[in-house]
Each structure stands twice: as structure tokens, then as C-alpha cells.
Design a protein around this motif. Sequence first.
Motif, PDB file in Angstrom:
ATOM      1  N   GLN A   1     -35.958  61.206 -64.935  1.00 25.25           N
ATOM      2  CA  GLN A   1     -35.911  62.668 -65.561  1.00 25.25           C
ATOM      3  C   GLN A   1     -35.617  62.020 -67.475  1.00 25.25           C
ATOM      4  O   GLN A   1     -34.709  61.286 -68.126  1.00 25.25           O
ATOM      5  CB  GLN A   1     -34.522  63.395 -65.496  1.00 25.25           C
ATOM      6  CG  GLN A   1     -34.550  64.604 -66.323  1.00 25.25           C
ATOM      7  CD  GLN A   1     -35.349  65.770 -66.250  1.00 25.25           C
ATOM      8  OE1 GLN A   1     -35.857  65.940 -64.725  1.00 25.25           O
ATOM      9  NE2 GLN A   1     -35.987  65.791 -67.080  1.00 25.25           N
TER      10      GLN A   1
ATOM     11  N   THR B   1     -33.994  56.551 -61.298  1.00 22.42           N
ATOM     12  CA  THR B   1     -34.822  56.959 -60.406  1.00 22.42           C
ATOM     13  C   THR B   1     -34.512  57.550 -59.544  1.00 22.42           C
ATOM     14  O   THR B   1     -32.881  57.305 -59.345  1.00 22.42           O
ATOM     15  CB  THR B   1     -35.965  56.242 -60.276  1.00 22.42           C
ATOM     16  OG1 THR B   1     -35.191  55.677 -59.209  1.00 22.42           O
ATOM     17  CG2 THR B   1     -36.469  56.025 -61.494  1.00 22.42           C
TER      18      THR B   1
ATOM     19  N   ARG C   1     -40.275  64.126 -66.367  1.00 20.64           N
ATOM     20  CA  ARG C   1     -40.731  63.114 -66.117  1.00 20.64           C
ATOM     21  C   ARG C   1     -41.103  62.209 -65.386  1.00 20.64           C
ATOM     22  O   ARG C   1     -41.857  62.507 -66.110  1.00 20.64           O
ATOM     23  CB  ARG C   1     -39.756  64.120 -64.461  1.00 20.64           C
ATOM     24  CG  ARG C   1     -39.319  64.998 -64.488  1.00 20.64           C
ATOM     25  CD  ARG C   1     -38.640  65.792 -63.509  1.00 20.64           C
ATOM     26  NE  ARG C   1     -40.209  66.541 -62.944  1.00 20.64           N
ATOM     27  CZ  ARG C   1     -39.565  67.059 -62.264  1.00 20.64           C
ATOM     28  NH1 ARG C   1     -39.322  66.580 -61.320  1.00 20.64           N
ATOM     29  NH2 ARG C   1     -41.041  67.800 -61.658  1.00 20.64           N
TER      30      ARG C   1
END
Length: 123
Positions: A101, A95, A106
Motif C-alpha cells: 500500500q 507487502t 498499491r
Amino acid sequence: MITATMVVATIPVTDLERAKAFYGDVLGLALLWETPAGARFSCGSASEISVFKRPPVSTEHTLAHFEVDDIEAVVQDLAARGVVFLDYTEGPLATTGHIAQLGPARGAWFRDPDGNTLGLRQG
């Protein structure tokens, strides 16, 4: 084959009043109804979450996630309300700013007061 108008995530909690405060006040979900054993919250036009009282349990996976349009804004809002996000430094869930991602999507994760993992997803 199951034909349903909605699927409802059902989450175990040990303290119903604390859960109602978290899901209602902190996450901002609308309380639809409650019984002595549980409560149901609206999460949008066709999504709901039920919490139900039970002895402590342990889970290692995300029990429900919220599909959002602007994950950065939601993360900032929830962090300002005291939500602590889970951050990862290695692997596919690494993260940055609490957001990972995941291919074209996301995600971000946090826990409710009982330690149940919930997520946000955009994309």
C-alpha cells in the motif's frame, strides 16, 4: 520543452531471445518490431517498452511500471505464468500477497530474466 506523443521505457537485456520470450510470452505484450539489437512491445493504447541487447548492467530501481486496473488479478495471473514477485517485510514497501500500500495507490514488483526491476501500480 519536449512535446511527445509517447514516452517509451528502454530496458537493457543480455539475451534478446530470452527477453522476447519473457516480455512477449510471460507478460503477454505484443511484439511490434525487432532488429538484431532490440525489440519493441506494445503495452496498451499509447505505451511501449523497448528492450535492447548490451553487456550486463546493474540497476537498483524500478525501470518501468505498468498501470493496471486490478492489481490482485494481474499479480495472480503473472504468478501463475511463473513470475516471482519481490516481497518486502519492513518499511514503506511492506507487502501482503506481493502488494504494498503506497498512500492511495498499491504496487508490486518483479524482475525480468536480466534482473531488471519492473512494477505494477494501481491507483
